[in-house]
Write a protein that holds these residues in place. Structure first.
Motif, PDB file in Angstrom:
ATOM      1  N   ASP A 131      76.242  84.075 -31.345  1.00  0.00           N
ATOM      2  CA  ASP A 131      74.836  83.701 -31.200  1.00  0.00           C
ATOM      3  C   ASP A 131      74.703  82.224 -31.539  1.00  0.00           C
ATOM      4  O   ASP A 131      75.053  81.809 -32.646  1.00  0.00           O
ATOM      5  CB  ASP A 131      73.989  84.547 -32.158  1.00  0.00           C
ATOM      6  N   MET A 132      74.224  81.429 -30.595  1.00  0.00           N
ATOM      7  CA  MET A 132      74.111  79.991 -30.842  1.00  0.00           C
ATOM      8  C   MET A 132      73.165  79.677 -31.992  1.00  0.00           C
ATOM      9  O   MET A 132      73.193  78.567 -32.524  1.00  0.00           O
ATOM     10  CB  MET A 132      73.675  79.260 -29.571  1.00  0.00           C
ATOM     11  N   ARG A 133      72.370  80.650 -32.412  1.00  0.00           N
ATOM     12  CA  ARG A 133      71.503  80.445 -33.577  1.00  0.00           C
ATOM     13  C   ARG A 133      72.288  80.456 -34.883  1.00  0.00           C
ATOM     14  O   ARG A 133      71.709  80.213 -35.947  1.00  0.00           O
ATOM     15  CB  ARG A 133      70.424  81.534 -33.616  1.00  0.00           C
ATOM     16  N   ALA A 168      60.241  81.139 -35.498  1.00  0.00           N
ATOM     17  CA  ALA A 168      60.704  81.664 -36.785  1.00  0.00           C
ATOM     18  C   ALA A 168      62.183  81.375 -37.019  1.00  0.00           C
ATOM     19  O   ALA A 168      62.626  81.265 -38.169  1.00  0.00           O
ATOM     20  CB  ALA A 168      60.453  83.171 -36.849  1.00  0.00           C
ATOM     21  N   ASP A 169      62.950  81.232 -35.925  1.00  0.00           N
ATOM     22  CA  ASP A 169      64.380  80.930 -36.042  1.00  0.00           C
ATOM     23  C   ASP A 169      64.660  79.439 -36.161  1.00  0.00           C
ATOM     24  O   ASP A 169      65.827  79.035 -36.246  1.00  0.00           O
ATOM     25  CB  ASP A 169      65.144  81.513 -34.851  1.00  0.00           C
ATOM     26  N   ASP A 170      63.610  78.608 -36.119  1.00  0.00           N
ATOM     27  CA  ASP A 170      63.722  77.166 -36.366  1.00  0.00           C
ATOM     28  C   ASP A 170      64.625  76.462 -35.347  1.00  0.00           C
ATOM     29  O   ASP A 170      65.741  76.030 -35.662  1.00  0.00           O
ATOM     30  CB  ASP A 170      64.242  76.919 -37.782  1.00  0.00           C
ATOM     31  N   SER A 217      59.862  81.646 -25.725  1.00  0.00           N
ATOM     32  CA  SER A 217      58.890  80.791 -26.410  1.00  0.00           C
ATOM     33  C   SER A 217      58.748  79.515 -25.601  1.00  0.00           C
ATOM     34  O   SER A 217      59.612  78.631 -25.648  1.00  0.00           O
ATOM     35  CB  SER A 217      59.361  80.464 -27.833  1.00  0.00           C
ATOM     36  N   MET A 218      57.682  79.429 -24.824  1.00  0.00           N
ATOM     37  CA  MET A 218      57.425  78.212 -24.053  1.00  0.00           C
ATOM     38  C   MET A 218      57.058  77.078 -25.005  1.00  0.00           C
ATOM     39  O   MET A 218      56.393  77.299 -26.030  1.00  0.00           O
ATOM     40  CB  MET A 218      56.280  78.439 -23.070  1.00  0.00           C
TER      41      MET A 218
END
Length: 269
Positions: A131-133, A168-170, A217-218
């Motif tokens: 996951d790139m997050r 929320a994931d910044d 999320s646009m």
């Protein structure tokens, strides 16, 4: 059991579409399943320009990779890469730099499986299922460690992926985590879905994706600009996809906002 279902890696949920495979469908690829095609058709019904937007996004990727190669960059970290079908990073980069090295990263097991099949035993390409997050997981992977030299410039590719990262994931923090480890002269390549240009269609598209494992999320032009902290955004700045260094006026068209995704490239200071 159909051949399609039989070919699915164990543990894959065929009841939910995948953003990577739906994108492949938009591009006319073959690495997708019935659930992805149904999702794609629903989305196109709401926003008939979607295939054109996806093609414009892929065209931006090609131009951005060529820009990076011309700037002397020979290493690419493609985050949220999807399925590297025709015209992806390694093919474009090697047309100008045969020694270019690419690490693809995606969290979709089917996309990763197809990617590894397509790339085969290419010694200058690798695929990471992550996951790139989680920049720590990606950057500490054996594939990145063996293939990329972070003391030399790297192009960090975040093409059509950050809109799948929630506030929320910044997203800015995630971008910064990658930016912090690359050397000055490295590049950050971003394209991002936006409500700028066609707000009604974009909002309906975003609502449709809420039913998938990867809601969208646009973000606005100002929000995308804010992702480039520590990078100097090169000309022409944050613009609609076809406006980023087009090869001809025909590529831009009369209404570039119709292809409403934002695109930009930055160089690390």
């Amino acid at each position: 059991m159909s051949d399609e279902v039989a070919a699915v890696p164990e543990g894959i949920d065929l009841e939910r579409p995948s953003a990577a495979r739906v994108y492949d469908y938009y591009l006319g690829g073959a690495h997708n399943f019935a659930v992805d095609r149904a999702m794609g058709e629903r989305a196109i019904g709401l926003w008939p320009d979607l295939p054109l937007i996806m093609q414009a996004n892929r065209a931006f990727l090609r131009r951005a990779v060529r820009y990076c190669v011309a700037a002397g960059i020979r290493q690419f970290l493609d985050l949220g890469s999807g399925i590297p079908t025709v015209g992806n990073v390694h093919e474009v980069a090697r047309s100008g730099a045969p020694d270019a090295r690419v690490v693809y990263v995606d969290n979709d097991p089917v996309a990763v499986s197809h990617s590894r099949f397509i790339l085969g035993d290419d010694p200058r390409c690798a695929v990471v299922q992550a996951d790139m997050r989680r920049p720590d997981v990606v950057l500490n992977s054996p594939e990145v460690g063996s293939l990329l030299d972070l003391s030399q410039p790297v192009a960090v590719m975040m093409v059509a992926v950050l809109h799948f990262v929630s506030d929320a994931d910044d997203p800015a923090g995630i971008v910064a985590a990658y930016g912090d480890v690359v050397t000055p002269g490295s590049a950050l390549v971003v394209s991002h879905a936006t409500t700028d240009g066609q707000p009604r269609e974009a909002d309906e598209h975003s609502q449709l994706y809420r039913s998938t494992a990867t809601p969208m999320s646009m973000r606005s032009r100002a929000q995308v600009e804010g992702l480039f902290e520590g990078f100097d955004i090169v000309e022409p700045g944050v613009v609609f996809l076809p406006q980023w260094r087009p090869e001809s006026a025909h590529d831009v068209g009369e209404n570039p906002e119709r292809l409403s995704g934002l695109a930009a490239v930055g160089r690390k200071r």
